[in-house]
Design a protein around this motif. Structure first.
Motif, short mmCIF file in Angstrom:
data_model
loop_
_atom_site.label_atom_id
_atom_site.label_comp_id
_atom_site.label_asym_id
_atom_site.label_seq_id
_atom_site.Cartn_x
_atom_site.Cartn_y
_atom_site.Cartn_z
N ILE A 148 5.81 31.06 20.62
CA ILE A 148 5.33 30.45 19.44
C ILE A 148 5.65 28.77 19.10
N ASP A 189 7.51 18.46 10.82
CA ASP A 189 6.07 18.81 10.13
C ASP A 189 6.75 20.42 9.16
N ASP A 246 9.00 17.71 19.69
CA ASP A 246 9.36 18.52 18.80
C ASP A 246 10.90 19.13 18.20
N THR A 263 4.54 26.76 17.68
CA THR A 263 4.55 26.10 16.99
C THR A 263 5.49 25.63 16.28
N LEU A 264 6.81 25.99 17.42
CA LEU A 264 8.26 25.91 17.15
C LEU A 264 8.82 24.18 16.78
N GLN A 265 9.91 24.51 15.90
CA GLN A 265 9.97 22.88 16.58
C GLN A 265 11.76 22.86 16.49
N LYS A 320 10.02 29.23 21.84
CA LYS A 320 8.53 28.50 21.87
C LYS A 320 7.45 29.12 23.00
N GLU A 356 5.08 22.69 7.97
CA GLU A 356 3.50 23.16 8.09
C GLU A 356 4.28 24.48 9.48
N ARG A 357 5.34 24.46 10.22
CA ARG A 357 5.86 25.04 11.30
C ARG A 357 6.89 25.15 11.03
N PRO A 358 7.23 25.97 11.58
CA PRO A 358 7.99 26.68 12.01
C PRO A 358 9.59 26.18 12.58
#
Lengths: 224, 413
Positions: free
Chosen positions: B249, B217, B283, B251-253, B246, B219-221
């Motif tokens: 954060i 994604d 993720d 949203t981290l990938q 994570k 849009e995510r870090p």
């Protein structure tokens, strides 16, 4: 190495590259550093004073030689680092004399220390030596005014050769620019005085090139 | 048509290329041969694929030979690799016999060319015994060790030393990696090629397309480690660092991208461990890429916010150099060649644990302006020190050095 004499003639622009090699000597504490300095070939001592400019580095050169930097960052001995950092390699005619100065300072520090300063095995000091390969850039100038256009085009290693390495091979430990300009007797003595105030140790080679370029541009701009 | 040297001149400056042309003058016409064990996959093959054509363009008669071996040969040489990095590896006598026989067989086909060459570079332990089978050699032979051999497993080093001691010189990446040998030991740090598929500039649209096709994604870090699936690269430690980060954060990938290499039979075992550790986290994107997926790796590195190289042992760490060239600060293991590239608070951070990596990742993702600034410094540092042109210059310098004998100073006329 025989010292090069001041001569008046064309100024040949040379360039250089270093072939660095491991010596096998290493130190993990101050006593081992002392013993290695005593036994390592003098060329390695010179390398750790002069060649840092041509090696990958990022930080501002806080110390002008690797021994001082290692004392500070690996042994965490600020006193020793300050003392070693003040050794001026241009004040010695022979590498053996500089080596003795290093040994004297380290031995004094060992005498003062209750415990031998030590570092971890992955922070050892590795003695390196090098061979310098010098080659011509096939450019020669006759008139010192040509330095204005020449210097900005010099490579970093050419600046190293003419401004730093020169001090190990000229009478009076001069850079090549002064060694050449003195050949014009009194004519450029004031320019030589300006050049002599440019400390080679605390700037990167690109910075030195810029500073030299400014000096020549200002000087010959004013004289025109 | 523009020559390769002209293209490098656009990136590095014409003075750098002029310097190479001057330095090569005494080597014009010399016959030079490089020998390694794979033409694709791994840093050595990548460097040779670029260095060899450039040397040729400079006027050197250079060729690149690859020795062939069976599965047992590569099992043995992978054992050497791990042992040189300090792992206690017992290699059965049968594998060592196969290793020597493989080199003897390869020598049969290469002997005439190797014995006639003026300079021979033998890369890493795989082809090291070739020297023994070329008794009428006329040129100078270098053994180039790309591995961190600072604390090798001694029985294996003792065995390999018997093959490399007879060389005229060896080359190590750092002084700390050098082992005592009865000849001169040159030091040359590796480099990256700014014009290769893995490092050239890419359009933003291409980067986005490649990475979104991998399921990431945009849009995510994203934090990424690109390296072989190898225990010394600590991919499981990277997953631990990701999980710790994570928590703060969410949203981290994480992308773990590894290339296959023909001479690395252990990769699949490590990959299985990594998949187990990932535990189907959607993720965590684990990618086993083919050896020629250079453009995809390029896009992945460019799309990442942070790049990790949490190695426990590292020769030099070319993936660190690649990421820095793309303007990414690197969180790297405090080991080997990573230390001379990653400067704390300047081009990234050196860490010793998954916790340390997580702390620095949180710090950088919180200070985005600093992340940008450190990335720019990292790129500039690579431009000055770790591009292919510098590497080539040092190869030319040591060739001149060895051909012209010893002494502190060589003046070329």
């Amino acid at each position: 190495m025989p010292k090069e004499k001041i001569t008046r003639g064309p100024f040949e622009i040379k360039d250089c590259a270093l072939a660095a090699a491991a010596t096998g000597h290493k130190a993990q504490n101050l006593k081992e550093l002392r013993d290695s300095i005593e036994s390592v070939m003098p060329g390695s001592i010179a390398y750790h004073f002069w060649a840092g400019k041509l090696r990958p580095r990022f930080d501002d050169p806080e110390f002008n030689n690797d021994f001082a930097a290692w004392s500070r960052h690996a042994l965490h001995d600020k006193v020793l680092a300050e003392r070693l950092g003040m050794i001026d390699p241009t004040s010695f005619d022979r590498l053996e004399d500089m080596k003795q100065e290093l040994l004297d300072i380290i031995e004094e520090r060992l005498d003062e220390s209750e415990h031998i300063p030590w570092t971890s095995s992955d922070q050892q000091f590795h003695f390196i030596t090098s061979q310098i390969v010098v080659f011509s850039s096939h450019r020669t100038i006759i008139d010192p005014k040509e330095l204005v256009s020449l210097v900005p085009e010099m490579t970093s290693s050419s600046i190293f050769y003419h401004f730093i390495d020169a001090r190990t091979r000229t009478f009076g430990h001069l850079d090549d620019f002064r060694a050449w300009l003195y050949g014009f007797e009194e004519k450029y003595r004031d320019l030589c005085d300006i050049l002599s105030s440019l400390d080679p140790f605390f700037s990167t080679l690109p910075e030195l090139r810029q500073q030299l370029s400014l000096i020549f541009t200002d000087y010959f701009g004013e004289k025109r | 048509m523009t020559s390769a040297l002209d293209r490098y001149s656009e990136i590095c400056g014409p003075d750098v290329i002029d310097q190479l042309r001057q330095l090569v003058a005494p080597l014009k016409g010399a016959k030079v041969i490089h020998v390694n064990s794979t033409r694709k996959g791994g840093g050595v093959a990548e460097i040779l694929a670029k260095l060899v054509p450039l040397k040729r363009e400079l006027g050197i008669d250079v060729s690149w030979e690859v020795i062939e071996g069976n599965a047992d040969f590569f099992k043995c040489t992978k054992g050497f690799h791990n042992a040189l990095q300090g792992n206690k590896v017992e290699i059965p006598r049968s594998l060592l016999e196969n290793y020597e026989n493989t080199n003897r067989n390869n020598a049969e086909g290469l002997r005439d060319r190797l014995e006639e060459a003026d300079i021979v570079f033998i890369h890493d332990p795989q082809p090291a015994p070739l020297l023994k089978y070329c008794s009428n050699r006329k040129g100078k032979w270098f053994w180039r060790c790309h591995i961190d051999a600072s604390k090798p497993y001694r029985p294996v080093w003792k065995y390999l030393r018997s093959f490399v001691a007879g060389y005229d010189a060896s080359i190590f990446s750092l002084a700390a990696f050098a082992q005592p040998l009865p000849h001169i030991e040159y030091l040359i740090a590796p480099s990256i090629d700014p014009l290769s598929e893995k490092n050239l500039e890419l359009d933003r649209s291409e980067v986005d397309s490649v990475v979104s096709n991998l399921g990431v994604d945009l849009e995510r870090p994203v934090m990424t480690q690109v390296s072989r699936f190898d225990i010394f690269k600590d991919p499981v430690g990277v997953i631990q660092a990701y999980r710790l980060t994570k928590k703060f954060i969410p949203t981290l990938q994480l992308i773990l991208a590894g290339g296959e290499a023909a001479d690395d039979p252990e990769a699949m075992t490590v990959l299985d461990e990594v998949r187990t550790a990932a535990n189907n986290d959607p993720d965590i994107h684990i990618m086993l890429l083919p050896p020629d997926a250079h453009r995809s790796i390029n896009a992945i590195q460019r799309a990442s916010d942070i790049v990790l190289q949490k190695s426990l042992k590292e020769g030099f760490g070319l993936t660190v150099t690649e990421a820095m060239w793309k303007g990414k600060p690197v969180i790297g293991g405090d080991t080997g060649g990573i230390r001379i590239q990653v400067v704390n608070h300047q081009t990234g951070f050196l860490v010793n644990t998954p916790e340390g990596a997580a702390l620095r990742a949180r710090y950088l993702l919180f200070h985005t302006e600093l992340l940008q600034e450190m990335g720019e410094k990292a790129r500039s540092f690579v431009r000055e020190n770790f591009l292919l042109t510098r590497h080539l210059r040092e190869y030319l310098t040591i060739m001149v050095s060895l051909l012209h004998g010893r002494g502190d100073r060589i003046e070329l006329r």
